[in-house]
Design a protein around this motif. Structure first.
Motif, PDB file in Angstrom:
ATOM      1  N   VAL A 156       0.807  -1.219   0.000  1.00  0.00           N
ATOM      2  CA  VAL A 156       0.000   0.000   0.000  1.00  0.00           C
ATOM      3  C   VAL A 156       0.844   1.275   0.000  1.00  0.00           C
ATOM      4  CG1 VAL A 156      -1.989  -1.095   1.096  1.00  0.00           C
ATOM      5  CG2 VAL A 156      -0.205  -0.068   2.533  1.00  0.00           C
ATOM      6  N   ASP A 157       2.137   1.163   0.271  1.00  0.00           N
ATOM      7  CA  ASP A 157       3.015   2.327   0.286  1.00  0.00           C
ATOM      8  C   ASP A 157       4.400   1.909  -0.216  1.00  0.00           C
ATOM      9  OD1 ASP A 157       4.135   4.797   0.679  1.00  0.00           O
ATOM     10  OD2 ASP A 157       4.256   4.618   2.877  1.00  0.00           O
ATOM     11  N   PRO A 158       4.791   2.395  -1.397  1.00  0.00           N
ATOM     12  CA  PRO A 158       4.132   3.450  -2.172  1.00  0.00           C
ATOM     13  C   PRO A 158       2.910   2.934  -2.931  1.00  0.00           C
ATOM     14  CG  PRO A 158       6.011   2.610  -3.381  1.00  0.00           C
ATOM     15  CD  PRO A 158       6.041   1.934  -2.042  1.00  0.00           C
ATOM     16  N   GLN A 159       1.973   3.842  -3.221  1.00  0.00           N
ATOM     17  CA  GLN A 159       0.831   3.510  -4.047  1.00  0.00           C
ATOM     18  C   GLN A 159       1.252   3.506  -5.510  1.00  0.00           C
ATOM     19  OE1 GLN A 159      -2.849   5.561  -3.203  1.00  0.00           O
ATOM     20  NE2 GLN A 159      -2.278   5.884  -1.066  1.00  0.00           N
ATOM     21  N   LEU A 160       0.934   2.436  -6.195  1.00  0.00           N
ATOM     22  CA  LEU A 160       1.348   2.258  -7.581  1.00  0.00           C
ATOM     23  C   LEU A 160       0.130   2.383  -8.484  1.00  0.00           C
ATOM     24  CD1 LEU A 160       3.694  -0.804  -6.981  1.00  0.00           C
ATOM     25  CD2 LEU A 160       4.326   1.617  -7.091  1.00  0.00           C
ATOM     26  N   HIS A 161       0.034   3.480  -9.201  1.00  0.00           N
ATOM     27  CA  HIS A 161      -1.130   3.739 -10.045  1.00  0.00           C
ATOM     28  C   HIS A 161      -1.291   2.645 -11.090  1.00  0.00           C
ATOM     29  CE1 HIS A 161      -4.216   6.155 -11.995  1.00  0.00           C
ATOM     30  NE2 HIS A 161      -3.621   5.898 -13.157  1.00  0.00           N
ATOM     31  N   GLY A 162      -2.474   2.012 -11.097  1.00  0.00           N
ATOM     32  CA  GLY A 162      -2.770   0.993 -12.094  1.00  0.00           C
ATOM     33  C   GLY A 162      -2.110  -0.337 -11.836  1.00  0.00           C
ATOM     34  N   LEU A 163      -1.566  -0.542 -10.634  1.00  0.00           N
ATOM     35  CA  LEU A 163      -0.857  -1.784 -10.316  1.00  0.00           C
ATOM     36  C   LEU A 163      -1.228  -2.249  -8.916  1.00  0.00           C
ATOM     37  CD1 LEU A 163       1.370  -3.661 -11.551  1.00  0.00           C
ATOM     38  CD2 LEU A 163       3.018  -2.327 -10.220  1.00  0.00           C
ATOM     39  N   SER A 164      -1.513  -3.536  -8.775  1.00  0.00           N
ATOM     40  CA  SER A 164      -1.810  -4.137  -7.483  1.00  0.00           C
ATOM     41  C   SER A 164      -0.778  -5.229  -7.216  1.00  0.00           C
ATOM     42  CB  SER A 164      -3.216  -4.743  -7.476  1.00  0.00           C
ATOM     43  OG  SER A 164      -3.440  -5.497  -6.291  1.00  0.00           O
ATOM     44  N   VAL A 165      -0.167  -5.189  -6.020  1.00  0.00           N
ATOM     45  CA  VAL A 165       0.829  -6.185  -5.641  1.00  0.00           C
ATOM     46  C   VAL A 165       0.440  -6.747  -4.280  1.00  0.00           C
ATOM     47  CG1 VAL A 165       3.263  -6.620  -5.139  1.00  0.00           C
ATOM     48  CG2 VAL A 165       2.635  -4.943  -6.899  1.00  0.00           C
ATOM     49  N   LYS A 166       0.409  -8.074  -4.178  1.00  0.00           N
ATOM     50  CA  LYS A 166       0.100  -8.688  -2.889  1.00  0.00           C
ATOM     51  C   LYS A 166       0.803 -10.026  -2.772  1.00  0.00           C
ATOM     52  CE  LYS A 166      -4.097 -11.347  -4.012  1.00  0.00           C
ATOM     53  NZ  LYS A 166      -5.560 -11.434  -3.822  1.00  0.00           N
ATOM     54  N   VAL A 167       0.980 -10.466  -1.519  1.00  0.00           N
ATOM     55  CA  VAL A 167       1.399 -11.832  -1.233  1.00  0.00           C
ATOM     56  C   VAL A 167       0.138 -12.591  -0.867  1.00  0.00           C
ATOM     57  CG1 VAL A 167       2.777 -13.339   0.226  1.00  0.00           C
ATOM     58  CG2 VAL A 167       3.686 -11.114  -0.476  1.00  0.00           C
ATOM     59  N   ARG A 168      -0.205 -13.582  -1.662  1.00  0.00           N
ATOM     60  CA  ARG A 168      -1.462 -14.311  -1.537  1.00  0.00           C
ATOM     61  C   ARG A 168      -1.290 -15.519  -0.618  1.00  0.00           C
ATOM     62  NH1 ARG A 168      -5.967 -15.237  -5.165  1.00  0.00           N
ATOM     63  NH2 ARG A 168      -6.802 -17.344  -4.927  1.00  0.00           N
ATOM     64  N   GLY A 169      -1.868 -15.423   0.574  1.00  0.00           N
ATOM     65  CA  GLY A 169      -1.840 -16.542   1.501  1.00  0.00           C
ATOM     66  C   GLY A 169      -0.455 -16.983   1.908  1.00  0.00           C
ATOM     67  N   GLY A 170       0.547 -16.099   1.753  1.00  0.00           N
ATOM     68  CA  GLY A 170       1.899 -16.457   2.128  1.00  0.00           C
ATOM     69  C   GLY A 170       2.586 -17.387   1.154  1.00  0.00           C
ATOM     70  N   LEU A 171       1.947 -17.688   0.019  1.00  0.00           N
ATOM     71  CA  LEU A 171       2.478 -18.694  -0.899  1.00  0.00           C
ATOM     72  C   LEU A 171       2.775 -18.182  -2.293  1.00  0.00           C
ATOM     73  CD1 LEU A 171       0.117 -21.666   0.065  1.00  0.00           C
ATOM     74  CD2 LEU A 171       2.451 -21.223   0.873  1.00  0.00           C
ATOM     75  N   ALA A 172       2.219 -17.054  -2.677  1.00  0.00           N
ATOM     76  CA  ALA A 172       2.407 -16.563  -4.046  1.00  0.00           C
ATOM     77  C   ALA A 172       2.458 -15.043  -4.068  1.00  0.00           C
ATOM     78  CB  ALA A 172       1.278 -17.061  -4.956  1.00  0.00           C
ATOM     79  N   LEU A 173       3.346 -14.509  -4.881  1.00  0.00           N
ATOM     80  CA  LEU A 173       3.375 -13.078  -5.151  1.00  0.00           C
ATOM     81  C   LEU A 173       2.504 -12.832  -6.367  1.00  0.00           C
ATOM     82  CD1 LEU A 173       4.570 -10.219  -4.705  1.00  0.00           C
ATOM     83  CD2 LEU A 173       6.364 -10.862  -6.346  1.00  0.00           C
ATOM     84  N   GLU A 174       1.460 -12.020  -6.197  1.00  0.00           N
ATOM     85  CA  GLU A 174       0.503 -11.763  -7.276  1.00  0.00           C
ATOM     86  C   GLU A 174       0.609 -10.310  -7.704  1.00  0.00           C
ATOM     87  OE1 GLU A 174      -3.520 -13.633  -7.328  1.00  0.00           O
ATOM     88  OE2 GLU A 174      -4.165 -11.546  -7.161  1.00  0.00           O
ATOM     89  N   VAL A 175       0.802 -10.113  -9.001  1.00  0.00           N
ATOM     90  CA  VAL A 175       0.898  -8.779  -9.579  1.00  0.00           C
ATOM     91  C   VAL A 175      -0.222  -8.611 -10.596  1.00  0.00           C
ATOM     92  CG1 VAL A 175       2.331  -7.160 -10.872  1.00  0.00           C
ATOM     93  CG2 VAL A 175       3.403  -8.772  -9.271  1.00  0.00           C
ATOM     94  N   LYS A 176      -1.012  -7.536 -10.449  1.00  0.00           N
ATOM     95  CA  LYS A 176      -2.130  -7.273 -11.355  1.00  0.00           C
ATOM     96  C   LYS A 176      -1.965  -5.892 -11.980  1.00  0.00           C
ATOM     97  CE  LYS A 176      -6.317  -8.408 -10.070  1.00  0.00           C
ATOM     98  NZ  LYS A 176      -7.556  -8.473  -9.276  1.00  0.00           N
ATOM     99  N   VAL A 177      -2.192  -5.828 -13.287  1.00  0.00           N
ATOM    100  CA  VAL A 177      -2.086  -4.567 -14.017  1.00  0.00           C
ATOM    101  C   VAL A 177      -3.467  -4.187 -14.531  1.00  0.00           C
ATOM    102  CG1 VAL A 177      -1.065  -3.390 -16.000  1.00  0.00           C
ATOM    103  CG2 VAL A 177       0.286  -5.046 -14.695  1.00  0.00           C
ATOM    104  N   TYR A 178      -3.886  -2.961 -14.244  1.00  0.00           N
ATOM    105  CA  TYR A 178      -5.188  -2.455 -14.673  1.00  0.00           C
ATOM    106  C   TYR A 178      -5.186  -2.200 -16.169  1.00  0.00           C
ATOM    107  CZ  TYR A 178      -9.181   0.751 -14.946  1.00  0.00           C
ATOM    108  OH  TYR A 178     -10.355   1.378 -15.282  1.00  0.00           O
ATOM    109  N   ARG A 179      -6.225  -2.685 -16.884  1.00  0.00           N
ATOM    110  CA  ARG A 179      -6.305  -2.555 -18.334  1.00  0.00           C
ATOM    111  C   ARG A 179      -7.517  -1.736 -18.782  1.00  0.00           C
ATOM    112  NH1 ARG A 179      -1.220  -3.375 -19.740  1.00  0.00           N
ATOM    113  NH2 ARG A 179      -0.481  -5.520 -19.482  1.00  0.00           N
ATOM    114  N   GLY A 180      -8.099  -0.953 -17.882  1.00  0.00           N
ATOM    115  CA  GLY A 180      -9.208  -0.094 -18.263  1.00  0.00           C
ATOM    116  C   GLY A 180     -10.557  -0.624 -17.812  1.00  0.00           C
ATOM    117  N   SER A 181     -11.587   0.185 -18.031  1.00  0.00           N
ATOM    118  CA  SER A 181     -12.949  -0.185 -17.653  1.00  0.00           C
ATOM    119  C   SER A 181     -13.872  -0.125 -18.857  1.00  0.00           C
ATOM    120  CB  SER A 181     -13.481   0.748 -16.566  1.00  0.00           C
ATOM    121  OG  SER A 181     -14.861   0.502 -16.313  1.00  0.00           O
ATOM    122  N   PRO A 182     -14.664  -1.196 -19.087  1.00  0.00           N
ATOM    123  CA  PRO A 182     -15.641  -1.155 -20.173  1.00  0.00           C
ATOM    124  C   PRO A 182     -16.932  -0.452 -19.791  1.00  0.00           C
ATOM    125  CG  PRO A 182     -15.679  -3.306 -19.138  1.00  0.00           C
ATOM    126  CD  PRO A 182     -14.588  -2.520 -18.455  1.00  0.00           C
TER     127      PRO A 182
END
Length: 237
Positions: free
Chosen positions: A69-95
């Protein structure tokens, strides 16, 4: 499914997945594309709302995710999922807006996701500077368009077009919240059809207790964690 008044903090050492957890996404070059909409509400999940989704087959999961959550990354989400995986998500717009005849309105968001296995972090992950731990207790229903009409499916959909619906109790920063989310995956040209058809089926029965999901409640986890309640939703995850 947990009922009103049961706190997700009561047995932190006993949290477990009651069915096989979702496998990590392979870190393939193209990632996994999805179309999502989520609403987040303050307070504990009411029993009547929990029962509202129980008319569909589901699996239950409990885990803790840790979000950057700090720093805030515009259009990008980063998390550790359940302690087992690093998940990176990139925003691709809204329909646009998902609009269900006055029963729910929310902002649809397109994402591309990669997941990589990691070593489990220490037990004091909540003390990591810039990261926010979020405990989740989820009920997940899966729906498929593969055989024509939208049909509820518990497991075994493989790579078929599908939409997952999750009702989740959340505990973070000393407060209780709950969320309702839809995530469509599969061929890009079917994502909106999957999401809209599944949402129409689920909301064919109105949410109890006067709950009316609207645009002000609609945001992703990372966008919600990084912005105060009531702030305008943006491409933050």
């Amino acid at each position: 499914m947990q009922r009103q008044g049961t706190d997700v903090r009561e047995r932190p050492g006993q949290e477990h997945v009651t069915m096989t957890a979702e496998p990590s996404v392979s870190p393939v070059a193209e990632g996994v594309r999805s179309l999502e909409v989520r609403w987040i509400f303050p307070g504990q999940l009411e029993t009547a709302v929990a029962e509202w989704l129980e008319r569909f087959p589901a699996e239950s999961q409990s885990r803790e995710d840790t979000y950057l959550v700090d720093p805030q990354l515009h259009g990008l989400s980063v998390k550790v999922r359940g302690g087992l995986a690093l998940e990176v998500k990139v925003y691709r717009g809204s329909p646009g807006i998902l609009d269900l005849a006055g029963r729910a309105r929310g902002r649809m968001e397109s994402w591309q996701k990669w997941s990589f296995p990691v070593n489990a972090p220490g037990q004091d992950s909540g003390d990591l500077r810039g990261w926010s731990p979020v405990r989740k207790r989820r009920r997940i229903c899966r729906f498929s368009l593969a055989s024509g009409p939208v049909a509820s499916q518990a497991t075994g959909l493989g790579q078929q077009p599908r939409c997952a619906v999750e009702l989740t109790e959340v505990f973070t920063s000393g407060q209780d919240w709950w969320t309702l989310g839809f995530e469509a995956t599969g061929p890009a040209e079917l994502l909106r059809t999957e999401l809209e058809a599944t949402a129409a089926l689920v909301f064919a029965q109105v949410l109890p207790g006067g709950v009316a999901p609207g645009p002000d409640d609609s945001r992703s986890y990372a966008g919600w964690l990084g912005r105060p309640p009531g702030a305008e939703s943006d491409a933050d995850a």
